[in-house]
Design a protein around this motif. Sequence first.
Motif, short mmCIF file in Angstrom:
data_model
loop_
_atom_site.label_atom_id
_atom_site.label_comp_id
_atom_site.label_asym_id
_atom_site.label_seq_id
_atom_site.Cartn_x
_atom_site.Cartn_y
_atom_site.Cartn_z
N TYR A 1 0.85 -1.19 0.00
CA TYR A 1 0.00 0.00 0.00
C TYR A 1 0.88 1.24 0.00
O TYR A 1 1.80 1.36 0.82
CB TYR A 1 -0.91 0.03 1.23
CG TYR A 1 -1.84 -1.16 1.34
CD1 TYR A 1 -3.12 -1.13 0.80
CD2 TYR A 1 -1.46 -2.31 2.02
CE1 TYR A 1 -3.98 -2.21 0.89
CE2 TYR A 1 -2.31 -3.40 2.12
CZ TYR A 1 -3.57 -3.34 1.56
OH TYR A 1 -4.41 -4.41 1.67
N LEU A 2 0.60 2.16 -0.92
CA LEU A 2 1.22 3.48 -0.92
C LEU A 2 0.11 4.49 -0.68
O LEU A 2 -0.79 4.62 -1.50
CB LEU A 2 1.93 3.76 -2.25
CG LEU A 2 3.13 2.87 -2.60
CD1 LEU A 2 3.66 3.23 -3.97
CD2 LEU A 2 4.23 2.99 -1.55
N ARG A 3 0.19 5.21 0.42
CA ARG A 3 -0.90 6.12 0.77
C ARG A 3 -0.34 7.47 1.21
O ARG A 3 0.44 7.52 2.16
CB ARG A 3 -1.74 5.51 1.89
CG ARG A 3 -2.87 6.41 2.36
CD ARG A 3 -3.65 5.78 3.49
NE ARG A 3 -4.63 6.71 4.04
CZ ARG A 3 -5.43 6.43 5.06
NH1 ARG A 3 -5.39 5.23 5.61
NH2 ARG A 3 -6.28 7.33 5.51
N PRO A 4 -0.74 8.56 0.53
CA PRO A 4 -0.29 9.88 0.97
C PRO A 4 -1.06 10.33 2.20
O PRO A 4 -2.05 9.71 2.60
CB PRO A 4 -0.60 10.77 -0.25
CG PRO A 4 -1.77 10.09 -0.90
CD PRO A 4 -1.57 8.62 -0.68
N GLY A 5 -0.62 11.45 2.79
CA GLY A 5 -1.26 11.94 3.99
C GLY A 5 -2.58 12.63 3.72
O GLY A 5 -2.78 13.25 2.67
N SER A 6 -3.49 12.54 4.68
CA SER A 6 -4.76 13.23 4.58
C SER A 6 -4.62 14.64 5.14
O SER A 6 -3.59 15.00 5.71
CB SER A 6 -5.84 12.46 5.36
OG SER A 6 -5.48 12.37 6.73
N SER A 7 -5.65 15.45 4.97
CA SER A 7 -5.64 16.82 5.47
C SER A 7 -6.96 17.12 6.15
O SER A 7 -8.03 16.79 5.63
CB SER A 7 -5.41 17.81 4.32
OG SER A 7 -5.53 19.15 4.76
N GLY A 8 -6.88 17.76 7.33
CA GLY A 8 -8.09 18.06 8.05
C GLY A 8 -8.94 19.12 7.39
O GLY A 8 -10.17 19.07 7.43
N SER A 9 -8.30 20.12 6.76
CA SER A 9 -9.06 21.21 6.14
C SER A 9 -8.58 21.57 4.75
O SER A 9 -9.24 22.32 4.04
CB SER A 9 -9.00 22.46 7.03
OG SER A 9 -7.66 22.87 7.23
N GLY A 10 -7.43 21.05 4.32
CA GLY A 10 -6.91 21.35 2.99
C GLY A 10 -7.04 20.17 2.05
O GLY A 10 -7.94 19.36 2.18
N THR A 11 -6.12 20.09 1.10
CA THR A 11 -6.13 19.02 0.11
C THR A 11 -5.20 17.89 0.54
O THR A 11 -4.09 18.15 1.01
CB THR A 11 -5.66 19.56 -1.26
OG1 THR A 11 -6.51 20.64 -1.65
CG2 THR A 11 -5.71 18.47 -2.32
#
Length: 274
Positions: free
Chosen positions: A104-114
């Motif tokens: 799995y390759l997963r980028p980081g999430s964002s609470g209010s941005g992209t």
Amino acid sequence: GRSTVHTGGFIAISSGEGTASSSGFITIRSLNAGTSGASGALSFSSGTSSAGNSGSLYVGSGAATGGRGGAVTVSVGSGTSGAGGAMTIQAGETTTGDSGGSIYLRPGSSGSGTAGAVYLYDGAGTQRVMVGPSTVSVSAAVLDIDASSSITINAGTSMTVHAPSGLSFEDTYVYGFEVSSGTVSSGSVTVNSMSGKVTSETTSLASGSSESWTLTNSRITTSSIVLVSTLTGCSLVSSAVPAAGSATVTVFNADGSACGSAYVLGFIVLNPYA
């Protein structure tokens, strides 16, 4: 330490705490090689297991407050001869009937941005693949997609294929066009498809006479090319003049006698690139 009954002892290595500044760092490395030979290898691995899972291996940076989490970089050193060193990421194999391990390759999430994206670069540092929150882009001089059985591409709304020098299907059998049918009634018929069949309302078009009827079709624009041809019936000459959402079809009986039954025309709508 070793235990024959309970869990073996563990080792914890930690740097010093910094209450007003940064904590200390830890360096684990092998020393440089001499005039010949390779530098010493580093091996980080959990042990084997005879009953149950083997131990996990975690590599990561800590969470941050008032800043961002520390970066994690895994790289292969440069060399002055031979091919560059390879990097292999391989999931676990199983000898049972279950599935092998996944990657799995997963980028980081964002609470209010992209949310972040995944980028793949070639050896020259040129971005070739980007997988973003809503977009996947691939850039290459030559892109080769080969499947042993079939390839399916689905688009929710529209699909654009652009090739300035032309689009070649080679010797491929092309099929699956949007097709529908209808019968003329009171001088008009509605068939909302790129191609189709239309059965006439008239059953005895006289020799040397013509008639016109309206083909209502949401695929037709004022710049469309609407091609019509006779599928069944007498010898007919037909034409279509497009308008917004429809076309006026004119049919001429070139036979020496009247048509003895209703005729059927086939049509296809060609729309230029907008």
